[in-house]
Design a protein around this motif. Structure first.
Motif, PDB file in Angstrom:
ATOM      1  N   UNK A  25       0.814  -1.218   0.000  1.00 18.29           N
ATOM      2  CA  UNK A  25       0.000   0.000   0.000  1.00 18.29           C
ATOM      3  C   UNK A  25       0.850   1.271   0.000  1.00 18.29           C
ATOM      4  N   UNK A  26       2.125   1.148   0.357  1.00 15.85           N
ATOM      5  CA  UNK A  26       3.012   2.315   0.417  1.00 15.85           C
ATOM      6  C   UNK A  26       3.895   2.453  -0.825  1.00 15.85           C
ATOM      7  N   UNK A  27       3.917   1.436  -1.677  1.00 18.88           N
ATOM      8  CA  UNK A  27       4.767   1.468  -2.870  1.00 18.88           C
ATOM      9  C   UNK A  27       4.142   2.392  -3.907  1.00 18.88           C
ATOM     10  N   UNK A  28       4.956   3.298  -4.447  1.00 21.61           N
ATOM     11  CA  UNK A  28       4.478   4.293  -5.420  1.00 21.61           C
ATOM     12  C   UNK A  28       5.202   4.117  -6.758  1.00 21.61           C
ATOM     13  N   UNK A  29       4.819   3.126  -7.551  1.00 21.86           N
ATOM     14  CA  UNK A  29       5.512   2.921  -8.829  1.00 21.86           C
ATOM     15  C   UNK A  29       5.249   4.032  -9.834  1.00 21.86           C
ATOM     16  N   UNK A  30       4.254   4.873  -9.561  1.00 18.68           N
ATOM     17  CA  UNK A  30       3.909   5.942 -10.491  1.00 18.68           C
ATOM     18  C   UNK A  30       4.801   7.165 -10.348  1.00 18.68           C
ATOM     19  N   UNK A  31       5.693   7.144  -9.395  1.00 18.94           N
ATOM     20  CA  UNK A  31       6.515   8.317  -9.143  1.00 18.94           C
ATOM     21  C   UNK A  31       7.618   8.473 -10.174  1.00 18.94           C
TER      22      UNK A  31
END
Length: 200
Positions: A31-37
């Motif tokens: 839930x904390x992983x931000x692959x869109x960054x």
């Protein structure tokens, strides 16, 4: 006091990140992983690994537990964003920032939540009150300069904002096992007239 005036928003309850960090996780929860960054896209093209920086916990484990328990006394209440926790979590699958916050309304004082500022340790409470007072002075100076740039009278700007609401948000970013996968604070726009940011 009109309860509508005191309500600044709400947030779904989620675990505090400091507690997750204390669990010595090997991997960041999905839930904390931000692959869109954008940062992540750049890092994924580079052929190197991050150096491992040691994290030194200056508190014994029982002290850390006590500190978290103390913070939990100020947890956000249901339907409110003031207090310790997380802001603007509006649905269960929402991606989360790797950060905890303490958010309080500091002015006008009649809207202060009785379970927050009045219950803080006196030294911390005094620091918040002094800092908020000085920030209000600084904000008015900035707004008067803006008035001059906009060819307005300084008194007009003061009339618009002198009695406005003022709040304070303190963010805490605990150590993360995979910092390249997360964001501390997701890019956003503040819905206020003026934000004064102190970074340390």
């Amino acid at each position: 006091m009109d309860p509508k005036l005191a309500k600044l928003g709400s947030s779904l309850p989620v675990p505090v990140v400091q507690q997750l960090a204390k669990e010595k996780l090997a991997r960041v929860p999905p839930r904390y992983v931000r692959p869109d960054q954008h940062q992540q896209r750049i890092l994924s093209t580079l052929n190197f690994s991050f150096p491992q920086i040691p994290v030194i916990d200056m508190y014994p484990s029982d002290s850390s537990h006590t500190l978290i328990e103390e913070k939990n006394k100020f947890r956000q209440k249901e339907g409110d964003i003031e207090g310790y926790g997380r802001a603007f979590v509006v649905f269960e699958e929402q991606k989360l920032d790797w950060a905890d916050l303490f958010y309080v309304l500091t002015s006008p004082t009649y809207l202060t939540k009785l379970h927050l500022i009045p219950q803080l340790l006196p030294t911390f409470r005094d620091a918040i009150e002094i800092y908020a007072s000085e920030l209000k002075i600084l904000a008015m100076k900035i707004l008067k300069l803006m008035a001059k740039a906009l060819d307005m009278k300084a008194e007009e700007m003061e009339t618009l904002f002198a009695e406005g609401m003022q709040s304070m948000r303190m963010n805490y970013y605990p150590p993360c096992p995979q910092p390249e996968l997360i964001t501390g604070l997701y890019p956003h726009s503040d819905t206020v007239r003026l934000t004064i940011l102190l970074r340390q």
